[in-house]
Design a protein around this motif. Structure first.
Motif, PDB file in Angstrom:
ATOM      1  N   SER A 184     -34.912  63.483  47.572  1.00  0.00           N
ATOM      2  CA  SER A 184     -36.052  62.979  46.802  1.00  0.00           C
ATOM      3  C   SER A 184     -36.554  61.707  47.458  1.00  0.00           C
ATOM      4  O   SER A 184     -35.840  61.068  48.247  1.00  0.00           O
ATOM      5  CB  SER A 184     -35.665  62.689  45.345  1.00  0.00           C
ATOM      6  N   GLY A 185     -37.782  61.321  47.128  1.00  0.00           N
ATOM      7  CA  GLY A 185     -38.288  60.043  47.592  1.00  0.00           C
ATOM      8  C   GLY A 185     -37.476  58.888  47.034  1.00  0.00           C
ATOM      9  O   GLY A 185     -37.283  57.870  47.711  1.00  0.00           O
ATOM     10  N   TYR A 186     -37.023  59.036  45.816  1.00  0.00           N
ATOM     11  CA  TYR A 186     -36.182  58.016  45.187  1.00  0.00           C
ATOM     12  C   TYR A 186     -34.900  57.811  46.011  1.00  0.00           C
ATOM     13  O   TYR A 186     -34.509  56.685  46.325  1.00  0.00           O
ATOM     14  CB  TYR A 186     -35.831  58.453  43.772  1.00  0.00           C
ATOM     15  N   ALA A 187     -34.277  58.933  46.387  1.00  0.00           N
ATOM     16  CA  ALA A 187     -33.052  58.861  47.190  1.00  0.00           C
ATOM     17  C   ALA A 187     -33.321  58.249  48.554  1.00  0.00           C
ATOM     18  O   ALA A 187     -32.481  57.517  49.100  1.00  0.00           O
ATOM     19  CB  ALA A 187     -32.445  60.250  47.341  1.00  0.00           C
ATOM     20  N   ALA A 188     -34.496  58.531  49.117  1.00  0.00           N
ATOM     21  CA  ALA A 188     -34.837  57.970  50.422  1.00  0.00           C
ATOM     22  C   ALA A 188     -34.946  56.450  50.341  1.00  0.00           C
ATOM     23  O   ALA A 188     -34.430  55.724  51.204  1.00  0.00           O
ATOM     24  CB  ALA A 188     -36.140  58.575  50.930  1.00  0.00           C
ATOM     25  N   ASN A 189     -35.612  55.933  49.314  1.00  0.00           N
ATOM     26  CA  ASN A 189     -35.750  54.490  49.159  1.00  0.00           C
ATOM     27  C   ASN A 189     -34.414  53.813  48.900  1.00  0.00           C
ATOM     28  O   ASN A 189     -34.058  52.828  49.553  1.00  0.00           O
ATOM     29  CB  ASN A 189     -36.724  54.180  48.013  1.00  0.00           C
ATOM     30  N   VAL A 190     -33.676  54.341  47.943  1.00  0.00           N
ATOM     31  CA  VAL A 190     -32.398  53.727  47.589  1.00  0.00           C
ATOM     32  C   VAL A 190     -31.427  53.774  48.763  1.00  0.00           C
ATOM     33  O   VAL A 190     -30.775  52.782  49.103  1.00  0.00           O
ATOM     34  CB  VAL A 190     -31.800  54.426  46.348  1.00  0.00           C
ATOM     35  N   GLY A 191     -31.334  54.940  49.402  1.00  0.00           N
ATOM     36  CA  GLY A 191     -30.399  55.092  50.511  1.00  0.00           C
ATOM     37  C   GLY A 191     -30.752  54.228  51.701  1.00  0.00           C
ATOM     38  O   GLY A 191     -29.869  53.629  52.335  1.00  0.00           O
ATOM     39  N   THR A 192     -32.041  54.127  52.006  1.00  0.00           N
ATOM     40  CA  THR A 192     -32.459  53.384  53.196  1.00  0.00           C
ATOM     41  C   THR A 192     -32.286  51.885  53.027  1.00  0.00           C
ATOM     42  O   THR A 192     -31.718  51.209  53.895  1.00  0.00           O
ATOM     43  CB  THR A 192     -33.922  53.715  53.525  1.00  0.00           C
ATOM     44  N   ILE A 193     -32.771  51.349  51.921  1.00  0.00           N
ATOM     45  CA  ILE A 193     -32.680  49.903  51.728  1.00  0.00           C
ATOM     46  C   ILE A 193     -31.229  49.460  51.602  1.00  0.00           C
ATOM     47  O   ILE A 193     -30.824  48.443  52.179  1.00  0.00           O
ATOM     48  CB  ILE A 193     -33.513  49.475  50.504  1.00  0.00           C
ATOM     49  N   ALA A 194     -30.429  50.227  50.877  1.00  0.00           N
ATOM     50  CA  ALA A 194     -29.009  49.871  50.743  1.00  0.00           C
ATOM     51  C   ALA A 194     -28.301  49.949  52.090  1.00  0.00           C
ATOM     52  O   ALA A 194     -27.450  49.115  52.404  1.00  0.00           O
ATOM     53  CB  ALA A 194     -28.342  50.778  49.726  1.00  0.00           C
ATOM     54  N   ALA A 195     -28.640  50.938  52.905  1.00  0.00           N
ATOM     55  CA  ALA A 195     -27.995  51.084  54.213  1.00  0.00           C
ATOM     56  C   ALA A 195     -28.406  49.966  55.164  1.00  0.00           C
ATOM     57  O   ALA A 195     -27.581  49.452  55.935  1.00  0.00           O
ATOM     58  CB  ALA A 195     -28.341  52.444  54.816  1.00  0.00           C
ATOM     59  N   LEU A 196     -29.659  49.566  55.128  1.00  0.00           N
ATOM     60  CA  LEU A 196     -30.104  48.456  55.975  1.00  0.00           C
ATOM     61  C   LEU A 196     -29.411  47.154  55.579  1.00  0.00           C
ATOM     62  O   LEU A 196     -29.180  46.284  56.423  1.00  0.00           O
ATOM     63  CB  LEU A 196     -31.619  48.294  55.880  1.00  0.00           C
TER      64      LEU A 196
END
Length: 418
Positions: free
Chosen positions: A134-146
């Protein structure tokens, strides 16, 4: 602690006594009092016309039989029912399977996923792309990983960005909506503050804002980021597929090589489900290994990936985008001529009403006239700016657009906002 409790018997008396549950009925009643309670209302299809069932809670819904025009969908290009998109999804289900079956790092990676990601990277002018559930998962996963030390976030950013900032545990500095001067001031303050001057900085913004239909000043943001040594991340959820080559605002402005992280969804113009991140090879390879919402989630369903891939192809090679923008211009002009204020510059048309009660009454009056367009009120938007959010599709013909304008005229006069 007693032996009886340790062995699974009655819990001990005293300080542990009491009700520590959740009074959800009271919470729901409070939402009802504030006109914030919303209810599910199933439709028979996702298209420019649909039948809807009255809100039925957990009961079996029953369609009301009357078809209404839908001006409330993010299906901007009207591709959810296009035969070519439907066929692509069906072929993927038949050949690959209905689900990925596992995380893509296990056995859930397929050629369907790779085809989608290649097309996304091409449209976003990047080296690679990565599909999320999901787009939600993309945002959460990316920012947390960075894992940035400081995040500069537009005050109107989507809830998924807000939640991602919280999850990352960074110092979050919110700047005024679409205000490059305020962002510059906040960057300057952070550079002078010993607690924020060092470490990694991330500036994150939507490109098109879903409630206002306005566009972030991306070129100015990129200039400021380069001066500050920060990265830029842009969520193109409401822009992907709608501009030249199937790209978004980043591509329209020629900023592909200046935006470090591009996000988007597959569930709006691309008529499917899921989200994606696009960027250079190192970014995507890192996210494959470090974005928890990717690593620990089953891969995007192959039919969804195939549908999005075909929709992106159609967005790039057909006249759907041109048809959408003609509809947007026609509808904006018609609503403005009636006397409504319709700000913004995109396919999202916020018809400003002001009063919360008037906006709700106008939405109900439109529904009675066969037009589905939701009332948006606080806290989603600031107090005194309640509105009707109108979103035309490429498949809304001239007759449907005229009917929508007529419904706004009649409903507006009935409610007293015209």
């Amino acid at each position: 602690m007693s032996d009886e409790y340790e062995s699974g018997g009655t819990r001990p008396p005293g300080p542990l006594d009491g009700d520590r549950g959740f009074d959800l009925s009271a919470r729901l009643a409070d939402r009802e009092r504030r006109n914030l309670r919303r209810r599910l209302s199933p439709a028979n299809r996702v298209a420019e016309r649909a039948q809807f069932a009255p809100a039925a809670g957990g009961d079996l819904p029953v369609l009301d039989g009357e078809e209404r025009l839908v001006f409330a969908s993010n299906n901007y290009l009207g591709l959810t029912t296009d035969d070519r998109v439907v066929e692509a999804a069906a072929d993927a289900a038949d050949i690959v399977g209905t689900g990925a079956g596992a995380s893509r790092l296990v056995t859930g990676d397929t050629l369907v996923h790779r085809d989608l990601e290649d097309r996304l990277a091409e449209s976003k002018h990047t080296e690679r792309a990565l599909a999320f559930s999901s787009g939600y998962a993309a945002n959460v996963g990316t920012i947390a990983a960075l894992d940035p030390d400081v995040i500069f976030s537009d005050e109107y950013n989507h809830a998924s960005i807000v939640d991602a900032c919280k999850l990352a545990g960074a110092e979050v500095i919110v700047y005024d909506h679409c205000d490059a001067e305020d962002l510059a001031a906040k960057l300057g303050d952070a550079a002078r503050n010993p607690e924020t001057t060092d470490g990694s900085w991330l500036i994150v913004t939507d490109s098109v804002f879903s409630m206002d239909g306005d566009v972030a000043p991306l070129s100015d943001i990129c200039d400021l980021a380069e001066q500050a040594g920060a990265w830029v991340m842009v969520d193109e959820a409401h822009a992907t597929g709608l501009y030249e080559g199937g790209g978004g605002i980043v591509q329209r402005e020629g900023l592909s090589d200046r935006v470090d992280v591009q996000l988007g969804t597959l569930s709006k113009a691309l008529a499917s489900q899921g989200g994606f991140v696009a960027g250079d090879d190192d970014l995507i390879e890192y996210l494959v290994n470090a974005a928890r919402s990717f690593v620990f989630s089953t891969g995007l369903a192959p039919p969804a990936a195939a549908a999005a891939s075909e929709a992106l192809h159609l967005a790039r090679t057909t006249d759907r985008r041109d048809r959408l923008w003609r509809s947007v211009e026609f509808l904006r002009d018609g609503l403005t001529d009636l006397g409504f204020e319709v700000p913004g510059e995109t396919q999202i048309l916020p018809v400003l009403v002001g009063d919360r009660g008037d906006a709700l009454a106008l939405a109900d009056a439109l529904y009675e006239r066969g037009v589905v367009a939701p009332a948006i009120r606080p806290p989603t938007v600031p107090e005194g700016t309640s509105r009707i959010r109108v979103a035309p599709m490429a498949t809304h013909g001239a007759r449907n657009l005229e009917r929508c304008i007529d419904a706004f005229r009649e409903a507006g006069e009935e409610v007293g906002v015209l």
